[in-house]
Write an enzyme that holds these catalytic residues in place. Structure first.
Site, PDB file in Angstrom:
ATOM      1  N   GLU A  59      64.087  18.555   4.973  1.00 24.41           N
ATOM      2  CA  GLU A  59      64.141  17.093   4.905  1.00 24.41           C
ATOM      3  C   GLU A  59      65.542  16.637   5.317  1.00 24.41           C
ATOM      4  OE1 GLU A  59      64.009  15.152   0.992  1.00 24.41           O
ATOM      5  OE2 GLU A  59      62.611  13.720   1.888  1.00 24.41           O
ATOM      6  N   CYS A  68      61.289   8.860   1.332  1.00 23.44           N
ATOM      7  CA  CYS A  68      60.758  10.192   0.993  1.00 23.44           C
ATOM      8  C   CYS A  68      59.483  10.482   1.765  1.00 23.44           C
ATOM      9  CB  CYS A  68      60.548  10.317  -0.503  1.00 23.44           C
ATOM     10  SG  CYS A  68      59.619   8.957  -1.201  1.00 23.44           S
ATOM     11  N   GLY A  73      63.912  11.846  -6.448  1.00 19.83           N
ATOM     12  CA  GLY A  73      65.110  12.297  -5.740  1.00 19.83           C
ATOM     13  C   GLY A  73      64.814  13.559  -4.959  1.00 19.83           C
ATOM     14  N   SER A  74      65.852  14.340  -4.736  1.00 19.05           N
ATOM     15  CA  SER A  74      65.695  15.511  -3.876  1.00 19.05           C
ATOM     16  C   SER A  74      64.952  16.632  -4.605  1.00 19.05           C
ATOM     17  CB  SER A  74      67.076  16.013  -3.452  1.00 19.05           C
ATOM     18  OG  SER A  74      67.811  16.395  -4.596  1.00 19.05           O
ATOM     19  N   THR A  75      64.310  17.476  -3.822  1.00 15.76           N
ATOM     20  CA  THR A  75      63.601  18.615  -4.400  1.00 15.76           C
ATOM     21  C   THR A  75      64.574  19.552  -5.101  1.00 15.76           C
ATOM     22  OG1 THR A  75      61.756  18.431  -2.873  1.00 15.76           O
ATOM     23  CG2 THR A  75      62.163  20.616  -3.783  1.00 15.76           C
ATOM     24  N   LYS A  87      68.961   5.317 -15.147  1.00 12.64           N
ATOM     25  CA  LYS A  87      70.197   5.511 -14.366  1.00 12.64           C
ATOM     26  C   LYS A  87      69.915   5.355 -12.879  1.00 12.64           C
ATOM     27  CE  LYS A  87      72.289   9.260 -12.716  1.00 12.64           C
ATOM     28  NZ  LYS A  87      72.813   8.722 -11.455  1.00 12.64           N
ATOM     29  N   GLY A  91      65.331  18.001  -8.386  1.00 15.83           N
ATOM     30  CA  GLY A  91      64.080  18.028  -9.154  1.00 15.83           C
ATOM     31  C   GLY A  91      63.854  19.387  -9.811  1.00 15.83           C
ATOM     32  N   GLU A 112      59.080  12.951  -8.402  1.00 12.59           N
ATOM     33  CA  GLU A 112      58.675  12.489  -7.058  1.00 12.59           C
ATOM     34  C   GLU A 112      59.803  12.915  -6.135  1.00 12.59           C
ATOM     35  OE1 GLU A 112      58.680  10.857  -3.858  1.00 12.59           O
ATOM     36  OE2 GLU A 112      58.855   8.869  -4.791  1.00 12.59           O
TER      37      GLU A 112
HETATM   38  P1  ADP Z   1      70.141  12.589  -2.887  1.00 18.96           P
HETATM   39  O1  ADP Z   1      70.372  14.007  -2.443  1.00 18.96           O
HETATM   40  O2  ADP Z   1      69.176  11.863  -2.078  1.00 18.96           O
HETATM   41  O3  ADP Z   1      71.394  11.858  -3.264  1.00 18.96           O
HETATM   42  P2  ADP Z   1      69.652  13.385  -5.511  1.00 18.96           P
HETATM   43  O4  ADP Z   1      68.420  14.105  -5.898  1.00 18.96           O
HETATM   44  O5  ADP Z   1      70.934  14.152  -5.448  1.00 18.96           O
HETATM   45  O6  ADP Z   1      69.323  12.694  -4.183  1.00 18.96           O
HETATM   46  O7  ADP Z   1      69.918  12.137  -6.440  1.00 18.96           O
HETATM   47  C1  ADP Z   1      68.900  11.360  -6.991  1.00 18.96           C
HETATM   48  C2  ADP Z   1      69.320  10.953  -8.387  1.00 18.96           C
HETATM   49  O8  ADP Z   1      69.484  12.140  -9.162  1.00 18.96           O
HETATM   50  C3  ADP Z   1      70.642  10.220  -8.468  1.00 18.96           C
HETATM   51  O9  ADP Z   1      70.536   9.211  -9.464  1.00 18.96           O
HETATM   52  C4  ADP Z   1      71.613  11.296  -8.916  1.00 18.96           C
HETATM   53  O10 ADP Z   1      72.707  10.791  -9.633  1.00 18.96           O
HETATM   54  C5  ADP Z   1      70.724  12.127  -9.819  1.00 18.96           C
HETATM   55  N1  ADP Z   1      71.143  13.523  -9.998  1.00 18.96           N
HETATM   56  C6  ADP Z   1      71.804  14.318  -9.124  1.00 18.96           C
HETATM   57  N2  ADP Z   1      72.035  15.522  -9.662  1.00 18.96           N
HETATM   58  C7  ADP Z   1      71.521  15.509 -10.922  1.00 18.96           C
HETATM   59  C8  ADP Z   1      71.421  16.457 -11.995  1.00 18.96           C
HETATM   60  N3  ADP Z   1      71.923  17.682 -11.884  1.00 18.96           N
HETATM   61  N4  ADP Z   1      70.805  16.079 -13.118  1.00 18.96           N
HETATM   62  C9  ADP Z   1      70.275  14.853 -13.257  1.00 18.96           C
HETATM   63  N5  ADP Z   1      70.339  13.909 -12.290  1.00 18.96           N
HETATM   64  C10 ADP Z   1      70.943  14.223 -11.136  1.00 18.96           C
END
Ligand code: ADP
Length: 505
Positions: A409, A312, A256-258, A203, A261, A278
């Site tokens: 961040e 990142c 993605g974001s901590t 995704k 994560g 990561e």
């Molecule tokens: P940013 O804050 O940089 O947008 P995110 O960590 O929110 O980064 O997003 C990175 C990825 O994680 C995107 O593909 C987003 O759709 C997905 N994402 C966001 N929230 C969730 C969640 N609760 N479960 C799984 N994937 C998620």
């Protein structure tokens, strides 16, 4: 604040090839086919340089996720994929890299239009990196090895043992990536999964789904068996969360974001899925007075402003030895002022907009919070008067280690600059963060470099450079920057299970 900036140019029209891709129907790539979404939820895709809608994709619901996981499971267990020889997997991945190369121009344009980065950068960094990542990972398909070893097992008299390990694919992998390097992140995820014989439900971020959809076309064209790679589009909290919770998924690979994560890690605990993360960073750039200061100034500016700071491992905390502080910080501020902002398809643009209105507002709020806390804006700190999501490259001085702009961040073109006097002090300052993704050290003194590198708690330490990433170099974080190492031989551990075999004879 510095209110002056050159006017922002208008976004040129896309090429006919890309304009046609933007009209793609909202569909998912499941089981080797383009399929209609079950639900009616749709997500508009915007050009961050204009704020205008350029395409629409579907938001996959739980039933769509079920379909994709079932296709990946069938491909893993029943399809031709599991019987393919490593050299056949290698050839398929290489073929995909050739197709990426062939379509570089169109993919770079699509990436630029969707993410905001310049087409030039998308070409030389993202697309070249994607091609090379697949090429590098193709090689691992034929080089997966395990061990045979002597044991001391005491069996019945006359019985011997032959013991060895096998590496087997981790299984069905759910892969979720962010919007900053959309197609390159797809390569980072799909490359090792395909090399090791896993199957994938991938995704892209909801903001930047377009190159992943195009990549799915190329995956089909390369000849991967149906179901080996499935691509869903959708929101994190719907599609992403359903992928993470799905009992048919064996492993999750997330960038993605901590914050997200941590959510993913908790959710995956219920089924004890394998998880590699990561996550975020707040990487230090440490400049000693004996460094080549001209190179360090350029390097520090690139470390934070590359990809509009949406990296990142961006070097967002600048530490300069007191003796060189004024020169370096003035140099970086001058470099920031000289950067030409504009839309990604304009060849004169050096830095594009941020990816979204939300991100632009977040970055501006951080800058405001820094100012409220007493920081001085040396340059930047504003949104130009333009419809796109621009933020001028920003340098903040007079910051303290307890300020949010220093601790959190920001994921935008914002640098915080601090002074130091000696190695021990700067190592402590650099490590005073929950993150540990990367760092850079700038010095011409080999003893200084050798003394500080082991003290930095980060997964990558660059010396006299920053943001250089290679498929062979393990990449990942200490502390809250995640766990697991992508790239290199290390990534094979993330995508394989090790099986011990003990044969009595
Ligand atoms: P940013 O804050 O940089 O947008 P995110 O960590 O929110 O980064 O997003 C990175 C990825 O994680 C995107 O593909 C987003 O759709 C997905 N994402 C966001 N929230 C969730 C969640 N609760 N479960 C799984 N994937 C998620």
């Amino acid at each position: 604040m510095n209110a002056s900036h050159a006017p922002i140019a208008t976004q040129p029209a896309p090429s006919n090839a890309v304009a046609a891709l933007l009209k793609r129907k909202p569909q998912f790539f499941i089981g080797g086919d383009w399929v209609e979404p079950i639900g009616a939820d749709r997500i508009p895709v915007l050009d961050p340089a204009t704020g205008k809608q350029i395409a629409v994709v579907a938001d996959a619901g739980a039933q769509d996720v079920d379909r994709a996981v079932a296709a990946a499971r069938a491909a893993l267990e029943k399809g031709p994929w599991r019987h393919m020889k490593p050299v056949e997997r290698q050839a398929l991945i290489w073929k995909l890299s050739d197709l990426v190369e062939k379509h570089t121009d169109e993919l770079a344009e699509l990436e630029s239009l969707n993410n905001g980065k310049t087409k030039f950068m998308a070409t030389v960094v993202d697309l070249a990196g994607t091609r090379d990542y697949f090429r590098y990972m193709a090689g691992w398909a034929t080089k997966l090895t395990a061990e045979t070893f002597e044991t001391s097992i005491q069996g019945p008299p006359g019985v011997n043992f032959h013991t060895y390990t096998r590496r087997e694919p981790a299984g069905v992998v759910a892969q979720i990536v962010p919007w900053n390097f959309p197609i390159a992140m797809a390569a980072w995820k799909l490359g090792p999964a395909l090399a090791t014989g896993c199957t994938c439900v991938f995704k892209p971020a909801e903001q930047t789904p377009l190159t992943a959809l195009r990549l799915a076309d190329l995956i089909a064209e390369a000849g991967f068996p149906p179901g080996v790679v499935n691509v869903l589009t959708g929101l994190g909290e719907s599609t992403g969360a359903a992928m993470v919770a799905h009992p048919g998924v064996d492993k999750i690979a997330f960038t993605g974001s901590t914050t997200v994560g941590k959510l993913i890690n908790k959710s995956a605990t219920d089924t004890l899925k394998r998880v590699s993360l990561e996550l975020g960073g707040k990487s230090p750039v440490i400049i000693f007075p004996d460094a080549d200061l001209d190179a360090a100034v350029g390097g520090a500016a690139n470390a934070v402003f590359f990809n509009s700071g949406q990296v990142c491992c961006a070097g967002t905390r600048l530490f300069v030895h007191r003796k060189a502080f004024d020169r370096v910080v003035e140099g970086v501020s001058a470099a920031a002022r000289a950067i030409r902002l504009g839309p990604g398809l304009d060849p004169a643009t050096e830095m594009g907009p941020l990816v979204s209105r939300e991100q632009q507002e977040r970055v501006l709020q951080y800058i405001e919070s820094g100012v409220r806390d007493g920081a001085t804006v040396l340059t930047g700190g504003m949104a130009p008067n333009a419809p796109g999501y621009y933020v001028t490259p920003t340098v903040l001085a007079d910051v303290r280690s307890d300020m949010r702009v220093v601790r959190e961040e920001i994921f935008g073109p914002v640098l915080v600059a601090q002074r130091f006097d000696d190695i021990e002090e700067v190592a402590a300052m650099a490590n005073d963060t929950p993150y540990g993704l990367a760092a850079s050290v700038w010095s011409s003194n080999v003893s200084t470099v050798q003394r500080i590198v082991p003290q930095i708690k980060a997964g990558t330490v660059w010396v006299n450079c920053h943001n250089f990433i290679d498929p062979a170099m393990p990449f990942g974080g200490f502390k809250q920057s995640g766990f697991g190492r992508e790239h290199g031989r290390a990534v094979l551990d993330l995508y394989t299970e090790l099986k011990s075999v003990c044969v009595a004879y």
